[in-house]
Design a protein around this motif. Structure first.
Motif, PDB file in Angstrom:
ATOM      1  N   UNK A  83       0.804  -1.227   0.000  1.00  0.00           N
ATOM      2  CA  UNK A  83       0.000   0.000   0.000  1.00  0.00           C
ATOM      3  C   UNK A  83       0.839   1.280   0.000  1.00  0.00           C
ATOM      4  N   UNK A  84       1.989   1.353   0.731  1.00  0.00           N
ATOM      5  CA  UNK A  84       2.796   2.578   0.652  1.00  0.00           C
ATOM      6  C   UNK A  84       3.258   2.904  -0.764  1.00  0.00           C
ATOM      7  N   UNK A  85       3.574   1.880  -1.555  1.00  0.00           N
ATOM      8  CA  UNK A  85       3.961   2.108  -2.945  1.00  0.00           C
ATOM      9  C   UNK A  85       2.802   2.705  -3.735  1.00  0.00           C
ATOM     10  N   UNK A  86       1.609   2.160  -3.517  1.00  0.00           N
ATOM     11  CA  UNK A  86       0.434   2.633  -4.251  1.00  0.00           C
ATOM     12  C   UNK A  86       0.094   4.064  -3.846  1.00  0.00           C
ATOM     13  N   UNK A  87       0.209   4.358  -2.553  1.00  0.00           N
ATOM     14  CA  UNK A  87      -0.044   5.724  -2.085  1.00  0.00           C
ATOM     15  C   UNK A  87       0.935   6.702  -2.718  1.00  0.00           C
ATOM     16  N   UNK A 120      10.697   0.738  -0.607  1.00  0.00           N
ATOM     17  CA  UNK A 120      10.830   1.054   0.811  1.00  0.00           C
ATOM     18  C   UNK A 120       9.435   1.113   1.427  1.00  0.00           C
ATOM     19  N   UNK A 121       9.176   0.255   2.401  1.00  0.00           N
ATOM     20  CA  UNK A 121       7.879   0.258   3.096  1.00  0.00           C
ATOM     21  C   UNK A 121       7.966   1.052   4.396  1.00  0.00           C
ATOM     22  N   UNK A 122       9.046   0.847   5.127  1.00  0.00           N
ATOM     23  CA  UNK A 122       9.286   1.589   6.361  1.00  0.00           C
ATOM     24  C   UNK A 122      10.766   1.957   6.403  1.00  0.00           C
ATOM     25  N   UNK A 123      11.049   3.165   6.891  1.00  0.00           N
ATOM     26  CA  UNK A 123      12.425   3.613   6.984  1.00  0.00           C
ATOM     27  C   UNK A 123      12.817   4.482   5.795  1.00  0.00           C
ATOM     28  N   UNK A 124      14.119   4.778   5.699  1.00  0.00           N
ATOM     29  CA  UNK A 124      14.636   5.676   4.673  1.00  0.00           C
ATOM     30  C   UNK A 124      15.954   5.127   4.141  1.00  0.00           C
ATOM     31  N   UNK A 125      16.205   5.373   2.867  1.00  0.00           N
ATOM     32  CA  UNK A 125      17.466   4.959   2.257  1.00  0.00           C
ATOM     33  C   UNK A 125      18.011   6.101   1.402  1.00  0.00           C
ATOM     34  N   UNK A 175      11.986   7.859   0.454  1.00  0.00           N
ATOM     35  CA  UNK A 175      10.987   7.845   1.517  1.00  0.00           C
ATOM     36  C   UNK A 175      10.056   6.649   1.328  1.00  0.00           C
ATOM     37  N   UNK A 176       9.275   6.279   2.349  1.00  0.00           N
ATOM     38  CA  UNK A 176       8.400   5.102   2.246  1.00  0.00           C
ATOM     39  C   UNK A 176       7.480   5.150   1.030  1.00  0.00           C
ATOM     40  N   UNK A 177       7.391   4.005   0.361  1.00  0.00           N
ATOM     41  CA  UNK A 177       6.564   3.867  -0.822  1.00  0.00           C
ATOM     42  C   UNK A 177       7.340   3.979  -2.119  1.00  0.00           C
ATOM     43  N   UNK A 178       8.582   4.428  -2.061  1.00  0.00           N
ATOM     44  CA  UNK A 178       9.355   4.674  -3.271  1.00  0.00           C
ATOM     45  C   UNK A 178      10.006   3.405  -3.802  1.00  0.00           C
ATOM     46  N   UNK A 179       9.921   3.219  -5.122  1.00  0.00           N
ATOM     47  CA  UNK A 179      10.658   2.146  -5.804  1.00  0.00           C
ATOM     48  C   UNK A 179      12.056   2.690  -6.066  1.00  0.00           C
ATOM     49  N   UNK A 180      13.045   2.201  -5.347  1.00  0.00           N
ATOM     50  CA  UNK A 180      14.356   2.850  -5.370  1.00  0.00           C
ATOM     51  C   UNK A 180      15.153   2.548  -6.635  1.00  0.00           C
ATOM     52  N   UNK A 181      14.788   1.510  -7.356  1.00  0.00           N
ATOM     53  CA  UNK A 181      15.495   1.181  -8.602  1.00  0.00           C
ATOM     54  C   UNK A 181      14.521   1.078  -9.765  1.00  0.00           C
ATOM     55  N   UNK A 182      13.681   2.097  -9.892  1.00  0.00           N
ATOM     56  CA  UNK A 182      12.656   2.075 -10.935  1.00  0.00           C
ATOM     57  C   UNK A 182      13.273   2.016 -12.329  1.00  0.00           C
ATOM     58  N   UNK A 183      14.518   2.494 -12.478  1.00  0.00           N
ATOM     59  CA  UNK A 183      15.165   2.447 -13.783  1.00  0.00           C
ATOM     60  C   UNK A 183      15.330   1.024 -14.294  1.00  0.00           C
ATOM     61  N   UNK A 184      15.312   0.043 -13.379  1.00  0.00           N
ATOM     62  CA  UNK A 184      15.520  -1.350 -13.799  1.00  0.00           C
ATOM     63  C   UNK A 184      14.352  -1.897 -14.616  1.00  0.00           C
ATOM     64  N   UNK A 185      13.231  -1.183 -14.633  1.00  0.00           N
ATOM     65  CA  UNK A 185      12.136  -1.604 -15.498  1.00  0.00           C
ATOM     66  C   UNK A 185      12.517  -1.458 -16.970  1.00  0.00           C
ATOM     67  N   UNK A 208      12.273  -1.677   6.150  1.00  0.00           N
ATOM     68  CA  UNK A 208      11.494  -2.825   5.690  1.00  0.00           C
ATOM     69  C   UNK A 208      11.281  -2.626   4.202  1.00  0.00           C
ATOM     70  N   UNK A 209      11.690  -3.616   3.414  1.00  0.00           N
ATOM     71  CA  UNK A 209      11.706  -3.470   1.963  1.00  0.00           C
ATOM     72  C   UNK A 209      10.907  -4.604   1.326  1.00  0.00           C
ATOM     73  N   UNK A 210      10.086  -4.251   0.345  1.00  0.00           N
ATOM     74  CA  UNK A 210       9.374  -5.256  -0.448  1.00  0.00           C
ATOM     75  C   UNK A 210      10.156  -5.498  -1.727  1.00  0.00           C
ATOM     76  N   UNK A 211      10.457  -6.753  -2.010  1.00  0.00           N
ATOM     77  CA  UNK A 211      11.199  -7.118  -3.210  1.00  0.00           C
ATOM     78  C   UNK A 211      10.236  -7.794  -4.189  1.00  0.00           C
TER      79      UNK A 211
END
Length: 259
Positions: free
Chosen positions: A10-14, A59-64, A82-92, A108-111
């Motif tokens: 949900x953080x990604x969608x938000x 990133x679901x929780x925390x910061x990178x 920040x939470x919800x961000x796809x940190x390597x979106x360029x890999x698409x 906490x990271x969703x892979x």
């Protein structure tokens, strides 16, 4: 182990909804993506330079933060996440990764397998546009950072970074005296704005002495938010929050036709 339906996304969608129209059908499709939840400790690597990741990291929780390093070992931070961000979106769209991502705090990271995310994007125009919009916003931030390092003085650089970070947390209407969690160290701020940690310390102390802000550890209170914006020359328009393209017809979206 992969989850067949995971509201942890949900953080990604938000985050995507800040810049694009994302329907409930889109949300359901994204929540159905297979994903693995991973805990990354502070200062540990999420993605290494010259790697070829098979997963999109959210990133679901925390910061990178993302950074590049010179041959002499000098670090330049190029992004904060920040939470919800796809940190390597360029890999698409690109195979290899050209910088490193480290956890600024415990994360906490969703892979998500990039193949699954790419397949979903190619089958639903609305999701493609949402992902593309996030990538374009990141490009807008990079341009602002280039201006920050290249043309602003030390006070303006630090002030601008603080303003941006808080607005990206969703708090453009800053409440005077309210405590905000800003986890960057003075070294990390310096590496982001091209200053030494000693210089950053001087700037922060000046703001404190002027009554612009109060800082204790990672807790920051903005006592004179308008003055800080003025010092920074800050205008949040480049963040494109709540700025989706309107009037887009998704009636030919293959994903919608299958509903």
């Amino acid at each position: 182990m992969f989850s067949s339906y995971n509201i942890a996304l949900d953080p990604m969608i938000a985050k995507l909804r800040l810049h694009a129209e994302v329907s409930d059908h889109d949300r359901d499709a994204m929540l159905a993506l297979p994903c693995v939840l991973r805990i990354v400790d502070k200062r540990r690597s999420l993605i290494r330079n010259d790697n070829t990741p098979e997963y999109g990291a959210i990133i679901l929780k925390g910061f990178s933060f993302g950074h590049k390093t010179t041959r002499d070992g000098l670090r330049q931070i190029v992004s904060f996440h920040t939470p919800g961000q796809i940190v390597n979106i360029q890999q698409l769209f690109l195979k290899s990764f050209d910088h490193e991502i480290h956890a600024m705090t415990k994360c906490e990271v969703a892979m998500i397998p990039l193949s699954a995310l790419r397949h979903l994007a190619l089958s639903r125009v609305s999701i493609t546009m949402a992902l593309f919009a996030q990538a374009m916003v990141e490009s807008s931030i990079y341009r602002q950072w280039m201006l920050n390092v290249g043309r602003r003085d030390a006070r303006s650089r630090v002030a601008h970074l603080l303003c941006e970070f808080v607005v990206r947390l969703g708090d453009e209407g800053i409440a005077p005296g309210r405590a905000y969690y800003i986890p960057m160290t003075q070294q990390q701020i310096g590496d982001a704005v091209g200053l030494t940690s000693i210089h950053v310390n001087r700037v922060l102390r000046a703001f404190i002495n002027e009554g612009v802000l109060f800082k204790k550890g990672s807790e920051v209170r903005f006592l004179k938010w308008e003055k800080l914006q003025d010092v920074a020359g800050f205008n949040s328009r480049y963040l494109h929050v709540g700025d989706p393209v309107e009037g887009v017809d998704y009636s030919n979206d293959a994903g919608h036709q299958r509903q």
